[in-house]
Design an enzyme around this catalytic site. Structure first.
Site, mmCIF file in Angstrom:
data_model
loop_
_atom_site.group_PDB
_atom_site.id
_atom_site.type_symbol
_atom_site.label_atom_id
_atom_site.label_comp_id
_atom_site.label_asym_id
_atom_site.label_seq_id
_atom_site.Cartn_x
_atom_site.Cartn_y
_atom_site.Cartn_z
ATOM 1 C CG ASP A 157 -7.651 -7.620 7.689
ATOM 2 O OD1 ASP A 157 -7.983 -6.800 6.794
ATOM 3 O OD2 ASP A 157 -7.367 -7.277 8.850
ATOM 4 C CG HIS A 209 -1.822 1.148 1.332
ATOM 5 N ND1 HIS A 209 -2.929 1.267 0.516
ATOM 6 C CD2 HIS A 209 -1.798 2.262 2.103
ATOM 7 C CE1 HIS A 209 -3.557 2.399 0.814
ATOM 8 N NE2 HIS A 209 -2.887 3.023 1.767
#
Length: 199
Positions: free
Chosen positions: A145, A113
């Site tokens: 997740d 990210h």
């Protein structure tokens, strides 16, 4: 032969140009890297990421959301595509879809990210960092997740924000660090130098 281990197999998921994928493909040419890309999947047709895989002789598949009745059916199909390649783990490299429970249950999934999580999650991390006026941002490698950029953090690298930075100039400098971080981390995971949580 004694002492020779098979490289870890990974599936890489892409949505665009595939520059992160290319960094992994290049690294995997070295037998000592310990990882090979067994397949590349995409949520869109006709993207450069798929062409990069094809040029490297890597199998590809496309799993488009619009081809399924709903997101749940798409998620089940994507999970099936991944399972059929039996990878050791999965890497999302610029994959712009939120993964569902079937895919998340299938394998450990690694993402990068372009921000120092937990700051600036979501699709506009570079723009958000500039708008907020922070002096340092960077890139994060984390496990995926069910949330948006909320999984356990594995590694981070900082990038200083310059006074004259635009979103594009800052993002380009972050991408350099992001590629290096991803290649290093995937190699270490593949060589079992960095055990994955739960493995």
């Amino acid at each position: 032969m004694l002492g020779v281990t098979e490289p870890a197999g990974i599936v890489v998921l892409v949505s665009g140009s595939g520059t992160l994928l290319q960094a992994l493909l290049d690294a995997s040419l070295d037998p000592a890297y310990g990882v090979r890309v067994v397949a590349v999947g995409a949520d869109r047709d006709d993207i450069e990421g798929l062409r990069r895989a094809e040029r490297a002789g890597v199998e590809t598949f496309v799993c488009r959301v619009r081809d399924f009745a709903d997101r749940g059916a798409w998620d089940e199909a994507l999970a099936g595509e991944i399972a059929s390649r039996a990878p050791d783990f999965v890497v999302t490299a610029g994959f712009m879809k939120i993964l569902g429970p079937a895919t998340l249950a299938e394998r450990t999934i690694l993402n990068t990210h372009p921000a120092l999580l937990p700051s600036f999650p979501g699709a506009h991390a570079v723009r958000d960092a500039l708008a907020h006026g922070v002096k340092v941002t960077g890139t994060t490698a984390h496990l995926v997740d069910a949330g948006v950029d909320t999984g356990p953090i594995l590694a981070q690298r900082a990038v200083e924000i310059r006074a004259d930075d635009t979103e594009d100039s800052l993002h380009e400098r972050i991408k350099v660090e992001e590629r290096e971080l991803l290649v290093d981390l995937v190699g270490r995971l593949g060589r079992d130098e960095l055990p994955l949580p739960g493995r």
